[in-house]
Write a protein that holds these residues in place. Structure first.
Motif, PDB file in Angstrom:
ATOM      1  N   MET A   1       0.900  -1.203   0.096  1.00  0.00           N
ATOM      2  CA  MET A   1      -0.077   0.004  -0.155  1.00  0.00           C
ATOM      3  C   MET A   1       0.791   1.099   0.016  1.00  0.00           C
ATOM      4  O   MET A   1       2.054   1.133   0.740  1.00  0.00           O
ATOM      5  CB  MET A   1      -1.101  -0.136   1.292  1.00  0.00           C
ATOM      6  N   PRO A 143      -2.840  -9.106   1.072  1.00  0.00           N
ATOM      7  CA  PRO A 143      -3.863 -10.034   0.500  1.00  0.00           C
ATOM      8  C   PRO A 143      -3.993 -11.128   1.042  1.00  0.00           C
ATOM      9  O   PRO A 143      -5.088 -11.829   1.265  1.00  0.00           O
ATOM     10  CB  PRO A 143      -3.689  -9.771  -0.880  1.00  0.00           C
ATOM     11  N   ILE A 191      -6.493  -3.924   7.448  1.00  0.00           N
ATOM     12  CA  ILE A 191      -7.643  -3.011   7.085  1.00  0.00           C
ATOM     13  C   ILE A 191      -7.107  -1.632   7.322  1.00  0.00           C
ATOM     14  O   ILE A 191      -7.619  -0.415   6.715  1.00  0.00           O
ATOM     15  CB  ILE A 191      -8.856  -3.198   7.595  1.00  0.00           C
ATOM     16  N   SER A 194      -4.761   0.347   5.140  1.00  0.00           N
ATOM     17  CA  SER A 194      -5.417   0.700   4.006  1.00  0.00           C
ATOM     18  C   SER A 194      -6.047   1.897   4.143  1.00  0.00           C
ATOM     19  O   SER A 194      -6.120   2.881   3.361  1.00  0.00           O
ATOM     20  CB  SER A 194      -6.225  -0.423   3.430  1.00  0.00           C
ATOM     21  N   THR A 198      -3.393   4.929   2.388  1.00  0.00           N
ATOM     22  CA  THR A 198      -3.588   4.805   1.222  1.00  0.00           C
ATOM     23  C   THR A 198      -4.721   6.171   0.916  1.00  0.00           C
ATOM     24  O   THR A 198      -5.461   6.423   1.725  1.00  0.00           O
ATOM     25  CB  THR A 198      -4.162   3.692   0.574  1.00  0.00           C
ATOM     26  N   TRP A 201      -8.677   3.178  -3.948  1.00  0.00           N
ATOM     27  CA  TRP A 201      -9.891   2.604  -3.807  1.00  0.00           C
ATOM     28  C   TRP A 201      -9.735   1.725  -2.593  1.00  0.00           C
ATOM     29  O   TRP A 201     -10.607   1.247  -1.904  1.00  0.00           O
ATOM     30  CB  TRP A 201      -9.992   1.572  -4.867  1.00  0.00           C
ATOM     31  N   ARG A 202      -8.456   1.337  -2.057  1.00  0.00           N
ATOM     32  CA  ARG A 202      -8.310   0.530  -0.806  1.00  0.00           C
ATOM     33  C   ARG A 202      -8.638   1.175   0.541  1.00  0.00           C
ATOM     34  O   ARG A 202      -9.275   0.506   1.555  1.00  0.00           O
ATOM     35  CB  ARG A 202      -6.592   0.039  -0.823  1.00  0.00           C
ATOM     36  N   ARG A 203      -8.663   2.596   0.498  1.00  0.00           N
ATOM     37  CA  ARG A 203      -9.283   3.332   1.779  1.00  0.00           C
ATOM     38  C   ARG A 203     -10.589   3.086   1.872  1.00  0.00           C
ATOM     39  O   ARG A 203     -11.190   2.796   2.876  1.00  0.00           O
ATOM     40  CB  ARG A 203      -8.639   4.765   1.605  1.00  0.00           C
ATOM     41  N   GLY A 205     -12.455   0.747   0.301  1.00  0.00           N
ATOM     42  CA  GLY A 205     -12.892  -0.436   0.524  1.00  0.00           C
ATOM     43  C   GLY A 205     -12.482  -1.084   2.103  1.00  0.00           C
ATOM     44  O   GLY A 205     -13.208  -1.761   2.785  1.00  0.00           O
ATOM     45  N   GLY A 206     -11.573  -0.486   2.592  1.00  0.00           N
ATOM     46  CA  GLY A 206     -11.261  -0.834   4.008  1.00  0.00           C
ATOM     47  C   GLY A 206     -12.373  -0.322   4.965  1.00  0.00           C
ATOM     48  O   GLY A 206     -12.700  -0.938   5.864  1.00  0.00           O
TER      49      GLY A 206
END
Length: 436
Positions: A1, A143, A191, A194, A198, A201-203, A205-206
């Motif tokens: 990340m 992951p 999580i 992220s 970040t 999108w990971r932020r 999504g987390g």
């Protein structure tokens, strides 16, 4: 990340974009990651290992830490040594008595193993994360951790027919997403990374994962954790939030001890927890602050709450096996700090509180890293405040994994102050990017 570079606290220094320079080696994979991955994949089903838990992950983590020649978390090491001393006294019946009526020598070993396991995993985690932080890649393999924790572990538990308080296996899986078992604690670590480190999108999504778990699970501890992370995310300093939460929960318990029947009427679960704590404090007073030691029960077999029918918490000893008796004697009071006080007295309580406080994120960290570390610290505190973490293998791996990260982060921050910063090393804690 990856996160945008944050400003260094040193005037004139430039942020450095760090690229991972060192992948995990054979020791990482065989003696550390393998044990952590196993705990992630099994969750409650870790019970399947039985005594083999002493070998994996505890034994391999201890071997990893020794081979890495990393200094263990000092205060945690002192606490563990003190517990071993109390266990030795308990083994020979030298600890004072209170209201507890049962004692088994075999229970001494059963109760001390999780404490030693917590120390071993925390020490190994510190060694692992010191290397990861130096390479600029502390979230390596995120992951894999998340897949094992959020997909494989629930599948294994469902196959094993795990049930939580009578709920069917399917509902149990949803409920346990809000627990702080090994797999969920480790998942939250990544999580939260992220979310705070970040900007893609990971932020988001987390955030969605975190809120989703809080919504599908009725467990209050995860809802508190989710709200805490959101509060930090909107701009309140993470260290301040962590201190405020710890103070508020401690004050709430202190007040609640004076209103146990009323609390029981509103929420039986909260009321019985307060009754456990009240009895533990009574034992500490009876033993003049020395504690009852190991090998004895922590909770009474029957509770009489004024205005309610007697609450039978543990079964009649005439109808249980010896193995079941050993398990019952390891039932904790749902508060690791007061559990430590119950068994090891005031000295043990001071040591465990000091050991956890030693992992509190230092101010010198960049804001994103500091807020992530604060969220991880809140998770550790919540898990220990509402559960007997040090009494069960089902939580010690995840909490010790996160604790080791915080101690490594703090150690690297102190090292950065003490010596010149190498161009590819600890500078990332001031202005560098984090990359996986």
């Amino acid at each position: 990340m990856t996160s945008p570079a944050t400003l260094s606290r040193r005037k004139g220094s430039k942020p450095v974009d760090l690229v991972c320079s060192h992948s995990p080696d054979v020791l990482d994979y065989t003696l550390f990651l393998s044990g952590i991955w196993l705990a992630c994949a099994l969750a409650i089903s870790l019970k399947l290992l039985g005594p083999f838990f002493i070998v994996i992950p505890v034994g391999v983590c201890l071997a990893y830490a020794v081979l890495r020649q990393t200094v263990p978390p000092r205060l945690l090491a002192v606490y563990t040594a003190f517990c071993l001393f109390i266990a030795l006294l308990s083994r020979y019946g030298l600890m004072p008595d209170s209201w507890q009526v049962y004692f088994l020598q075999e229970a001494v070993i059963r109760q001390i193993v999780p404490i030693v396991g917590f120390f071993a995993v925390a020490w190994a985690s510190k060694a692992y994360f010191r290397r990861r932080l130096m390479s600029g890649n502390p979230f390596f393999g995120a992951p894999v951790f998340l897949f094992l924790s959020l997909v494989v572990a629930p599948a294994v538990m469902f196959q094993q027919g795990v049930q939580y308080e009578g709920a069917p296996p399917g509902a149990t899986m949803l409920i346990l997403y809000g627990s702080l078992l090994n797999n969920i604690a480790i998942a939250v670590f990544f999580i939260a990374g992220s979310i705070f480190l970040t900007n893609d999108w990971r932020r988001y999504g987390g955030i969605l994962l975190l809120l989703g778990f809080a919504l599908v699970s009725p467990l209050g501890q995860f809802k508190v954790l989710a709200v805490t992370i959101v509060v930090i995310l909107i701009g309140v300093p993470g260290r301040l939030v962590a201190i405020a939460l710890a103070t508020a929960l401690t004050a709430a318990y202190a007040v609640g001890l004076n209103f146990i029947p009323q609390t029981f009427a509103l929420d039986p679960n909260a009321g019985i927890r307060l009754a456990f704590i009240s009895d533990a404090l009574a034992s500490v007073a009876d033993t003049y602050g020395i504690g009852i030691g190991f090998g004895k029960e922590s909770v009474q077999w029957r509770y009489e709450i004024p205005g309610f029918l007697d609450f039978t918490f543990l079964p009649d000893t005439r109808n249980i096996t010896h193995a079941r008796m050993l398990e019952i004697l390891s039932t904790g009071i749902h508060n690791s700090f007061l559990q430590s006080m119950l068994r090891t007295g005031v000295i043990g309580f001071i040591l465990i509180v000091s050991a956890i406080a030693a992992a509190f994120p230092p101010r010198r960290l960049p804001r994103g890293v500091r807020n992530h570390a604060s969220a991880v610290f809140v998770m550790i505190f919540l898990a220990m405040f509402v559960n007997a973490v040090l009494e069960t293998p089902l939580q010690i791996v995840g909490i010790a994994f996160s604790y080791g990260y915080l101690t490594a982060l703090r150690a690297n921050a102190w090292a950065e102050d003490a010596e010149p910063v190498p161009p590819n090393g600890i500078e990332m804690q001031q202005g560098g990017s984090w990359r996986t």
